[in-house]
Design an enzyme around this catalytic site. Sequence first.
Site, PDB file in Angstrom:
ATOM      1  N   LYS A 111      20.509  18.951  -3.643  1.00  0.00           N
ATOM      2  CA  LYS A 111      20.495  17.532  -3.285  1.00  0.00           C
ATOM      3  C   LYS A 111      21.329  16.696  -4.247  1.00  0.00           C
ATOM      4  CE  LYS A 111      17.405  17.246   0.132  1.00  0.00           C
ATOM      5  NZ  LYS A 111      18.018  17.612   1.388  1.00  0.00           N
TER       6      LYS A 111
ATOM      7  N   LYS B 217       0.798   7.904   4.022  1.00  0.00           N
ATOM      8  CA  LYS B 217       0.270   6.539   3.939  1.00  0.00           C
ATOM      9  C   LYS B 217      -0.404   6.132   5.238  1.00  0.00           C
ATOM     10  CE  LYS B 217       4.290   5.648   1.145  1.00  0.00           C
ATOM     11  NZ  LYS B 217       5.615   5.059   1.133  1.00  0.00           N
TER      12      LYS B 217
ATOM     13  N   ARG C 163       2.628  -9.846   7.083  1.00  0.00           N
ATOM     14  CA  ARG C 163       3.986  -9.591   7.565  1.00  0.00           C
ATOM     15  C   ARG C 163       4.028  -8.894   8.923  1.00  0.00           C
ATOM     16  NH1 ARG C 163       4.562 -12.025   3.451  1.00  0.00           N
ATOM     17  NH2 ARG C 163       6.064 -11.677   1.800  1.00  0.00           N
TER      18      ARG C 163
ATOM     19  N   ARG D  94      16.389  -1.226  -3.149  1.00  0.00           N
ATOM     20  CA  ARG D  94      15.038  -1.362  -3.682  1.00  0.00           C
ATOM     21  C   ARG D  94      15.093  -1.731  -5.161  1.00  0.00           C
ATOM     22  NH1 ARG D  94      14.180  -1.223   0.787  1.00  0.00           N
ATOM     23  NH2 ARG D  94      12.660  -0.065   1.995  1.00  0.00           N
TER      24      ARG D  94
ATOM     25  N   PRO E 293       0.790  -1.217   0.000  1.00  0.00           N
ATOM     26  CA  PRO E 293       0.000   0.000   0.000  1.00  0.00           C
ATOM     27  C   PRO E 293       0.827   1.274   0.000  1.00  0.00           C
ATOM     28  CG  PRO E 293      -0.212  -1.176   2.082  1.00  0.00           C
ATOM     29  CD  PRO E 293       0.634  -2.002   1.206  1.00  0.00           C
ATOM     30  N   GLU E 294       0.689   2.037  -1.035  1.00  0.00           N
ATOM     31  CA  GLU E 294       1.255   3.381  -1.098  1.00  0.00           C
ATOM     32  C   GLU E 294       0.065   4.332  -1.079  1.00  0.00           C
ATOM     33  OE1 GLU E 294       4.125   3.705  -4.315  1.00  0.00           O
ATOM     34  OE2 GLU E 294       4.656   1.619  -4.131  1.00  0.00           O
TER      35      GLU E 294
END
Length: 287
Positions: A166, A58, A123, A277, A2-3
């Site tokens: 950045k 979220k 999880r 990732r 879920p995002e």
Amino acid sequence: MPELPEVEVVKKSLLSKIIKLKVKKVKVKNVNLRYKIDKKSINSLKNKKIISIKRISKYLLINFSNDITLISHLGMTGRFYIEEKKKILKSSFYYNNLTKLRKHDHVVFIFNNRLKIIYNDIRKFGFLMIAKTSKLKNYTSFIKLGPDPLKNKFNFKYFKEKSINKKIKIKDLLMNQSFVSGLGNIYVNEILFKSKINPYFLASNLKDVDIKKIVKYTKNILLKAIKHGGSSIKDFHSFDGAKGHYQEKFYVYGKTGLQCSSKDCKALISKVVISQRATFYCPNCQK
DNA sequence: TTCTTTGTTCCGGA
DNA sequence: GTCCGGAACAAAGA
């Protein structure tokens, strides 16, 4: 996983079903989620009415009467599902029967109209927490969150100011919740593909036109995903068990070795790892 | 048995 | 002090 779009879909489902209902009982089968559930505080929901349901990043916030808010984060595999009354049962049996729980059901909320909302999490990286509604602004997880990508505050000017120094990969910047809050791995991969930007590209080197594209496609893709009920990969199902369908629209996520979907592009989608990732991109379109 | 999965936090180096 | 990269952590399934 879920995002933002998935959490938004859950929020809408919950709104349509349990707004204004009163909690009759909360059953906790397993307290060991990401953070241990405090039984006493979760029991304080009893006889409280749901006033509103909101999403921050979220996180899901269910506001009850008496200044109580249930904060929930679904982690990787958390979900809420609904169980509506099928037949008339003796109420004592109905409220106490936990034998029908499925594997990984951890918490059951029973409402005054007998409707049940069940929190299930394979999880157990998600959590449920009670807080005072009036003190939510002090909640540490919210203080450092960047703007919601769908809000006007997430715009070209903001992006430019925050990214100009950045020296990190653009993918890492988009994944950073204090820069923009709510994006996760799947949607960041998709956004960069649509923006035709290489995930390794340094944020400080982005041109104005690139930033504009990222801002535009971020909003675009998230809205589209919400419209399609979110993405059902792995374990995400919406509330009533129906799946979202946005995964059918993925351009790059999980498409390793498949041909790029851009017109006239014959390149194959690459998979690499960035900041531990999985990262998918088209080496031809995203240079 | 090992690897993969995700968001968050922490630590060390520059 | 700040910035950034990498590792650790939670748990379960393949």
